[in-house]
Write an enzyme that holds these catalytic residues in place. Structure first.
Site, mmCIF file in Angstrom:
data_model
loop_
_atom_site.group_PDB
_atom_site.id
_atom_site.type_symbol
_atom_site.label_atom_id
_atom_site.label_comp_id
_atom_site.label_asym_id
_atom_site.label_seq_id
_atom_site.Cartn_x
_atom_site.Cartn_y
_atom_site.Cartn_z
ATOM 1 N N GLU A 166 1.131 -1.352 0.162
ATOM 2 C CA GLU A 166 0.130 -0.151 -0.068
ATOM 3 C C GLU A 166 1.002 1.307 -0.135
ATOM 4 O O GLU A 166 1.867 1.407 0.881
ATOM 5 C CB GLU A 166 -0.840 -0.107 1.239
ATOM 6 N N LYS A 223 -7.610 -5.372 -22.917
ATOM 7 C CA LYS A 223 -8.398 -5.467 -24.234
ATOM 8 C C LYS A 223 -7.321 -5.139 -25.274
ATOM 9 O O LYS A 223 -6.407 -6.001 -25.583
ATOM 10 C CB LYS A 223 -9.580 -4.342 -24.170
HETATM 11 N N1 PLP Z 1 -14.771 0.819 -19.131
HETATM 12 C C1 PLP Z 1 -15.143 0.377 -20.451
HETATM 13 C C2 PLP Z 1 -15.469 1.420 -21.266
HETATM 14 C C3 PLP Z 1 -15.453 -0.829 -20.476
HETATM 15 O O1 PLP Z 1 -15.756 -1.332 -21.836
HETATM 16 C C4 PLP Z 1 -15.039 -1.799 -19.386
HETATM 17 C C5 PLP Z 1 -15.129 -3.384 -19.658
HETATM 18 O O2 PLP Z 1 -15.905 -3.901 -20.273
HETATM 19 C C6 PLP Z 1 -14.500 -1.272 -18.098
HETATM 20 C C7 PLP Z 1 -14.662 -0.176 -18.308
HETATM 21 C C8 PLP Z 1 -14.251 -2.261 -17.175
HETATM 22 O O3 PLP Z 1 -13.316 -3.018 -17.237
HETATM 23 P P1 PLP Z 1 -13.258 -4.028 -16.133
HETATM 24 O O4 PLP Z 1 -13.936 -5.551 -16.518
HETATM 25 O O5 PLP Z 1 -11.365 -4.419 -16.156
HETATM 26 O O6 PLP Z 1 -13.655 -3.435 -14.792
#
Ligand code: PLP
Length: 472
Positions: free
Chosen positions: A66, A273
């Site tokens: 932390e 992603k």
């Molecule tokens: N923001 C966007 C635009 C997304 O498409 C997603 C996931 O699908 C997220 C945030 C959330 O990501 P995580 O699943 O890693 O929390």
């Protein structure tokens, strides 16, 4: 025959795991086999490199850390400091950002860190100070109400869910929907595109504290210069969630008005992603918000995950190599080839095409719901996900859309010729599927599903996944 380093590493890891719980080792092996065989078109998924995967499987996982680099609440964090600083350095260089916070465990967490940083920066509130020292999960509905009132029912303007926005942009199922009074901007019903004049009008009427841009299912570029102008005109903080398209920003496919980093006050992202790193999140900002952002843990985050930060450092180093720019361009080329292949075969697409990594099919043209289409495609070895289309008559559960994306198949090496073949497989399945007696039921000849499944596997044979990894 001597094994290459990657095969040796993964085989040895599985042998060690198998000695304790063989079913876990088997499941890991089975997952690789399944991923190798399926045509993965999930727009938010990818295949991280062996180096990224291996950076996560080690004793960094055991460490509490932390705090931030050089300012930890635990002793013995010198090696965590090394990897966290490296990940932040690579992120800053790659995206041209002044500050990078690489601790968020996911995209949702990164957004929460950003929201609290903006609130703390913009709003004088004793209730917020109290919330900062209490566990957020302990706050009751009444506490939230009081906090919102004290914060002035702060407002957020973001993209609507059915136009492709994300739950974390102020919608009820996510805590941002409790924190903010939210209003959404949609897309033009005729073109499917963001109408910036309408966004400006909504901003003028609503006067949000935060204007959010970013999406999970919008197949076009967003002009961040115009969005920043709109935010400035109403005194809003401009936040961009580039979770989906971070790889296209990293690979310099989105530049100028379409690169969020120079235009936004704060940018959040996932790392797994199109960016092709480990599962995780990240926040980029200028010096004004840096201190507040760095309070993400313990404000809304559990202790940092040093093994994942190590993997982020590896993946971001990979994204800084010239071949990543080539990869990012091929993602878009492939998405456009897939979209063209579908349109040529008569498939209805939201906005008629794409300029990013994803394509949104409106499967009502095939007489199907998204749920029916998703399952029929899955039966045929094609992995996608259902998604609402703008003004979706079938709602968010059944939907009328299928979202497909090319980051994963592009990592495997498939190109535009294979995208046309993929469009043919998708069209064949959808045109041969008939709706059943409910929005979830459908009829597809199992022999056809089997045939398409084999064709999908054949399409992949020239493009092995993790070609250097032989589990024996
Ligand atoms: N923001 C966007 C635009 C997304 O498409 C997603 C996931 O699908 C997220 C945030 C959330 O990501 P995580 O699943 O890693 O929390």
């Amino acid at each position: 025959m001597s094994l290459n380093a990657e095969s040796t590493a993964f085989r040895s890891a599985l042998e060690v795991i198998r000695a304790v719980e063989p079913r876990v080792a088997d499941a890991i092996g089975a997952e690789l086999a399944d991923q190798r065989e399926s045509l993965k078109l999930i727009a938010s998924e990818n295949y991280a490199s062996p180096a990224t995967l291996l950076a996560m499987g080690n004793w960094f996982s055991d460490k509490y850390a932390e705090g931030t680099v050089g300012r930890r609440f635990y002793a013995g964090c010198q090696n965590v400091d090394t990897v966290e600083a490296l990940a932040a350095e690579h992120a800053k260089e790659l995206f041209g950002a002044a500050h990078a916070y690489v601790q968020p465990h996911s995209g949702i967490d990164a957004n929460l860190v950003a929201f609290w940083a903006i609130l703390a920066d913009r709003v004088e509130s004793p209730a917020l100070k109290k919330a900062q020292v209490r566990q957020v999960n302990d706050l009751t509905e009444a506490d939230w109400f009081a906090l919102r009132r004290e914060l002035g029912n702060q407002r957020m303007l973001g993209m609507s869910l059915d136009a492709g926005g994300h739950l974390t942009h102020g919608f009820r199922p996510n805590i941002s929907g409790k924190m903010f009074d939210q209003r959404s901007y949609g897309t033009d019903p005729a073109t499917g595109l963001i109408d910036y004049d309408r966004v400006a009008e909504a901003a003028r009427e609503f006067k949000p504290l935060i204007l959010v841009a970013g999406y999970s299912a919008y197949p076009r570029k967003v002009n961040f210069r115009i969005m920043r102008e709109i935010a400035d005109s109403v005194g809003a903080t401009f936040m961009v969630d580039m979770a989906h398209f971070a790889g296209l920003v990293a690979g310099k496919v989105f530049t100028g008005d379409f690169d969020p980093v120079p235009h936004a006050h704060i940018v959040t992202t996932t790392t797994h992603k199109s960016l092709r790193g480990p599962r995780g999140g990240m926040v980029l900002c200028g010096p004004e918000l840096a201190d507040q952002v760095d309070r993400g843990c313990p404000m809304v985050l559990g202790g940092p995950l040093p093994h994942v930060m190590a993997a982020k450092a590896v993946a971001l180093a990979e994204a800084r190599r010239p071949d990543f720019a080539d990869y990012a361009q091929r993602i878009v080329d492939n998405a456009q080839a897939l979209a063209e292949g579908l349109v040529r075969r008569g498939t209805k697409l939201v906005t008629g095409g794409t300029d990013n990594h994803l394509v949104l099919l409106d499967v009502s043209g095939y007489g199907l719901t998204g749920r029916q289409a998703e399952q029929a495609l899955l039966d045929s070895g094609i992995v996608t996900n259902r998604n609402a289309v703008p003004q979706d008559p079938n709602g968010a559960w059944y939907t009328s859309g299928i979202r497909i994306g090319t980051p994963a198949l592009t990592t495997r090496g498939l190109g535009v010729a294979e995208m046309d073949a993929t469009a043919e497989l998708i069209h064949t399945v959808l045109s041969q599927t008939t709706p059943g007696e409910s929005k979830a039921k459908y009829v597809l000849d199992p022999a056809l599903a089997d045939k398409i499944s084999k064709q999908a596997t054949e399409l992949l044979t020239g493009f092995p996944l993790y070609p250097a990894v032989d589990l024996g």
